[in-house]
Design a protein around this motif. Structure first.
Motif, PDB file in Angstrom:
ATOM      1  N   MET A  34       0.860  -1.175   0.000  1.00  0.00           N
ATOM      2  CA  MET A  34       0.000   0.000   0.000  1.00  0.00           C
ATOM      3  C   MET A  34       0.898   1.227   0.000  1.00  0.00           C
ATOM      4  O   MET A  34       1.928   1.252   0.686  1.00  0.00           O
ATOM      5  CB  MET A  34      -0.880   0.046   1.251  1.00  0.00           C
ATOM      6  CG  MET A  34      -1.742  -1.185   1.463  1.00  0.00           C
ATOM      7  SD  MET A  34      -2.793  -1.580   0.079  1.00  0.00           S
ATOM      8  CE  MET A  34      -3.978  -0.270   0.236  1.00  0.00           C
ATOM      9  N   ALA A  35       0.489   2.246  -0.767  1.00  0.00           N
ATOM     10  CA  ALA A  35       1.174   3.539  -0.723  1.00  0.00           C
ATOM     11  C   ALA A  35       0.331   4.440   0.170  1.00  0.00           C
ATOM     12  O   ALA A  35      -0.820   4.726  -0.137  1.00  0.00           O
ATOM     13  CB  ALA A  35       1.277   4.126  -2.123  1.00  0.00           C
ATOM     14  N   VAL A  36       0.907   4.844   1.276  1.00  0.00           N
ATOM     15  CA  VAL A  36       0.158   5.569   2.297  1.00  0.00           C
ATOM     16  C   VAL A  36       0.752   6.965   2.466  1.00  0.00           C
ATOM     17  O   VAL A  36       1.967   7.090   2.662  1.00  0.00           O
ATOM     18  CB  VAL A  36       0.228   4.802   3.641  1.00  0.00           C
ATOM     19  CG1 VAL A  36      -0.569   5.522   4.717  1.00  0.00           C
ATOM     20  CG2 VAL A  36      -0.250   3.377   3.468  1.00  0.00           C
ATOM     21  N   PRO A  37      -0.086   8.020   2.388  1.00  0.00           N
ATOM     22  CA  PRO A  37       0.474   9.361   2.607  1.00  0.00           C
ATOM     23  C   PRO A  37       1.044   9.477   4.024  1.00  0.00           C
ATOM     24  O   PRO A  37       0.428   9.030   4.983  1.00  0.00           O
ATOM     25  CB  PRO A  37      -0.731  10.295   2.416  1.00  0.00           C
ATOM     26  CG  PRO A  37      -1.925   9.437   2.324  1.00  0.00           C
ATOM     27  CD  PRO A  37      -1.515   8.031   2.109  1.00  0.00           C
ATOM     28  N   GLY A  38       2.236  10.053   4.140  1.00  0.00           N
ATOM     29  CA  GLY A  38       2.861  10.196   5.454  1.00  0.00           C
ATOM     30  C   GLY A  38       3.556   8.940   5.936  1.00  0.00           C
ATOM     31  O   GLY A  38       4.022   8.879   7.070  1.00  0.00           O
ATOM     32  N   GLY A  39       3.624   7.925   5.091  1.00  0.00           N
ATOM     33  CA  GLY A  39       4.293   6.678   5.474  1.00  0.00           C
ATOM     34  C   GLY A  39       5.177   6.192   4.342  1.00  0.00           C
ATOM     35  O   GLY A  39       4.966   6.551   3.185  1.00  0.00           O
ATOM     36  N   ILE A  40       6.188   5.394   4.690  1.00  0.00           N
ATOM     37  CA  ILE A  40       7.073   4.810   3.686  1.00  0.00           C
ATOM     38  C   ILE A  40       7.024   3.297   3.871  1.00  0.00           C
ATOM     39  O   ILE A  40       7.307   2.799   4.960  1.00  0.00           O
ATOM     40  CB  ILE A  40       8.548   5.258   3.884  1.00  0.00           C
ATOM     41  CG1 ILE A  40       8.682   6.767   4.065  1.00  0.00           C
ATOM     42  CG2 ILE A  40       9.428   4.728   2.749  1.00  0.00           C
ATOM     43  CD1 ILE A  40       8.447   7.577   2.824  1.00  0.00           C
ATOM     44  N   ASN A  41       6.675   2.574   2.808  1.00  0.00           N
ATOM     45  CA  ASN A  41       6.718   1.119   2.848  1.00  0.00           C
ATOM     46  C   ASN A  41       7.845   0.636   1.950  1.00  0.00           C
ATOM     47  O   ASN A  41       8.125   1.230   0.919  1.00  0.00           O
ATOM     48  CB  ASN A  41       5.393   0.517   2.393  1.00  0.00           C
ATOM     49  CG  ASN A  41       4.325   0.684   3.454  1.00  0.00           C
ATOM     50  OD1 ASN A  41       4.633   0.687   4.650  1.00  0.00           O
ATOM     51  ND2 ASN A  41       3.094   0.836   3.040  1.00  0.00           N
ATOM     52  N   LYS A  42       8.471  -0.434   2.376  1.00  0.00           N
ATOM     53  CA  LYS A  42       9.632  -0.940   1.644  1.00  0.00           C
ATOM     54  C   LYS A  42       9.494  -2.431   1.392  1.00  0.00           C
ATOM     55  O   LYS A  42       9.037  -3.170   2.259  1.00  0.00           O
ATOM     56  CB  LYS A  42      10.898  -0.701   2.484  1.00  0.00           C
ATOM     57  CG  LYS A  42      12.147  -1.190   1.796  1.00  0.00           C
ATOM     58  CD  LYS A  42      13.311  -1.300   2.763  1.00  0.00           C
ATOM     59  CE  LYS A  42      14.473  -1.963   2.036  1.00  0.00           C
ATOM     60  NZ  LYS A  42      15.436  -2.555   2.930  1.00  0.00           N
ATOM     61  N   THR A  43       9.875  -2.842   0.188  1.00  0.00           N
ATOM     62  CA  THR A  43       9.984  -4.267  -0.093  1.00  0.00           C
ATOM     63  C   THR A  43      11.065  -4.463  -1.145  1.00  0.00           C
ATOM     64  O   THR A  43      11.572  -3.487  -1.714  1.00  0.00           O
ATOM     65  CB  THR A  43       8.642  -4.871  -0.563  1.00  0.00           C
ATOM     66  OG1 THR A  43       8.728  -6.295  -0.499  1.00  0.00           O
ATOM     67  CG2 THR A  43       8.314  -4.466  -1.994  1.00  0.00           C
ATOM     68  N   SER A  44      11.439  -5.705  -1.394  1.00  0.00           N
ATOM     69  CA  SER A  44      12.510  -6.001  -2.347  1.00  0.00           C
ATOM     70  C   SER A  44      12.013  -6.992  -3.385  1.00  0.00           C
ATOM     71  O   SER A  44      11.125  -7.792  -3.112  1.00  0.00           O
ATOM     72  CB  SER A  44      13.705  -6.620  -1.619  1.00  0.00           C
ATOM     73  OG  SER A  44      14.128  -5.756  -0.604  1.00  0.00           O
ATOM     74  N   ALA A  45      12.623  -6.939  -4.564  1.00  0.00           N
ATOM     75  CA  ALA A  45      12.297  -7.907  -5.614  1.00  0.00           C
ATOM     76  C   ALA A  45      13.525  -8.106  -6.483  1.00  0.00           C
ATOM     77  O   ALA A  45      14.364  -7.213  -6.603  1.00  0.00           O
ATOM     78  CB  ALA A  45      11.126  -7.410  -6.459  1.00  0.00           C
ATOM     79  N   LYS A  46      13.614  -9.299  -7.081  1.00  0.00           N
ATOM     80  CA  LYS A  46      14.712  -9.605  -7.993  1.00  0.00           C
ATOM     81  C   LYS A  46      14.105  -9.932  -9.352  1.00  0.00           C
ATOM     82  O   LYS A  46      13.095 -10.637  -9.432  1.00  0.00           O
ATOM     83  CB  LYS A  46      15.512 -10.785  -7.445  1.00  0.00           C
ATOM     84  CG  LYS A  46      16.825 -10.958  -8.154  1.00  0.00           C
ATOM     85  CD  LYS A  46      17.753 -11.919  -7.444  1.00  0.00           C
ATOM     86  CE  LYS A  46      19.051 -11.972  -8.242  1.00  0.00           C
ATOM     87  NZ  LYS A  46      19.953 -13.008  -7.831  1.00  0.00           N
ATOM     88  N   PHE A  47      14.724  -9.409 -10.423  1.00  0.00           N
ATOM     89  CA  PHE A  47      14.181  -9.579 -11.774  1.00  0.00           C
ATOM     90  C   PHE A  47      15.144 -10.434 -12.594  1.00  0.00           C
ATOM     91  O   PHE A  47      16.079  -9.922 -13.185  1.00  0.00           O
ATOM     92  CB  PHE A  47      13.942  -8.215 -12.419  1.00  0.00           C
ATOM     93  CG  PHE A  47      12.885  -7.419 -11.705  1.00  0.00           C
ATOM     94  CD1 PHE A  47      11.562  -7.517 -12.081  1.00  0.00           C
ATOM     95  CD2 PHE A  47      13.224  -6.613 -10.621  1.00  0.00           C
ATOM     96  CE1 PHE A  47      10.576  -6.809 -11.406  1.00  0.00           C
ATOM     97  CE2 PHE A  47      12.247  -5.902  -9.937  1.00  0.00           C
ATOM     98  CZ  PHE A  47      10.919  -6.005 -10.335  1.00  0.00           C
ATOM     99  N   ASN A  48      14.908 -11.749 -12.603  1.00  0.00           N
ATOM    100  CA  ASN A  48      15.810 -12.675 -13.282  1.00  0.00           C
ATOM    101  C   ASN A  48      15.419 -12.957 -14.733  1.00  0.00           C
ATOM    102  O   ASN A  48      16.210 -13.523 -15.474  1.00  0.00           O
ATOM    103  CB  ASN A  48      15.874 -14.003 -12.517  1.00  0.00           C
ATOM    104  CG  ASN A  48      16.665 -13.863 -11.240  1.00  0.00           C
ATOM    105  OD1 ASN A  48      17.620 -13.082 -11.168  1.00  0.00           O
ATOM    106  ND2 ASN A  48      16.265 -14.592 -10.216  1.00  0.00           N
ATOM    107  N   GLU A  49      14.202 -12.579 -15.097  1.00  0.00           N
ATOM    108  CA  GLU A  49      13.724 -12.846 -16.454  1.00  0.00           C
ATOM    109  C   GLU A  49      13.488 -11.529 -17.184  1.00  0.00           C
ATOM    110  O   GLU A  49      12.884 -10.621 -16.619  1.00  0.00           O
ATOM    111  CB  GLU A  49      12.390 -13.611 -16.404  1.00  0.00           C
ATOM    112  CG  GLU A  49      12.470 -14.976 -15.746  1.00  0.00           C
ATOM    113  CD  GLU A  49      13.291 -15.959 -16.552  1.00  0.00           C
ATOM    114  OE1 GLU A  49      13.283 -15.862 -17.801  1.00  0.00           O
ATOM    115  OE2 GLU A  49      13.948 -16.816 -15.938  1.00  0.00           O
ATOM    116  N   PRO A  50      13.930 -11.426 -18.455  1.00  0.00           N
ATOM    117  CA  PRO A  50      13.622 -10.211 -19.204  1.00  0.00           C
ATOM    118  C   PRO A  50      12.112 -10.123 -19.466  1.00  0.00           C
ATOM    119  O   PRO A  50      11.439 -11.144 -19.519  1.00  0.00           O
ATOM    120  CB  PRO A  50      14.397 -10.386 -20.515  1.00  0.00           C
ATOM    121  CG  PRO A  50      14.693 -11.832 -20.626  1.00  0.00           C
ATOM    122  CD  PRO A  50      14.690 -12.404 -19.242  1.00  0.00           C
TER     123      PRO A  50
END
Ligand code: CUA
Length: 148
Positions: free
Chosen positions: A104-120
């Motif tokens: 979720m994108a929340v005003p006044g908040g920062i959310n973080k996650t990670s992803a790896k892109f192995n396939e074009p």
């Protein structure tokens, strides 16, 4: 206590255990990664892509009615990306198709996650939280290519 109440409590307990085991097993099987909330800092709301190393990136993503900034992100195959997400106005969704990314994108908040892109390929980013009359147009793209 009535014997029927006891029976119902027993069955409720069994169902609760089945539910918890199912949730824990699914989280393990699909390698579910829960996004983190990090302390708010104005600098995280400046949309940009930072390259830290050959294949290591940080994307500072800002959602607003009705787009994502940056709206196109070009990455090489094998890129490992940390996404920092905030919103300028209302609550938006952030889902990357074919990736286990859902925040979720929340005003006044920062959310973080990670992803790896192995396939074009082209990975659409969609807002999956109703955010107003232009919600259905709110999307972005991650374009993953082999290096030239
Ligand atoms: Cu933003 Cu729906």
């Amino acid at each position: 206590m009535d014997k029927y109440e006891l029976k119902i409590m027993g069955w409720t307990g069994i169902l609760l255990v089945i539910f918890l085991v199912t949730v824990v097993r699914a989280a393990g099987k699909y390698a579910t990664d829960v996004p983190e909330c990090i302390p708010y800092d104005e600098s995280f709301t400046e949309p940009r892509i930072a390259q830290l190393d050959d294949n290591v990136y940080q994307v500072y993503m800002l959602a607003q009615m009705w787009n994502f900034e940056p709206s196109e992100i070009y990455l090489p195959v094998g890129a490992e990306v940390d996404f920092y997400l905030s919103s300028k106005d209302v609550v938006h969704g952030f889902h990357i198709a074919d990736k286990n990314v859902n925040m979720m994108a929340v005003p006044g908040g920062i959310n973080k996650t990670s992803a790896k892109f192995n396939e074009p390929g082209i990975y659409p980013i969609v807002c999956h939280e109703y955010c107003g009359s232009g919600h259905q147009h709110m999307r972005g793209e991650i374009i993953v290519n082999h290096p030239q």
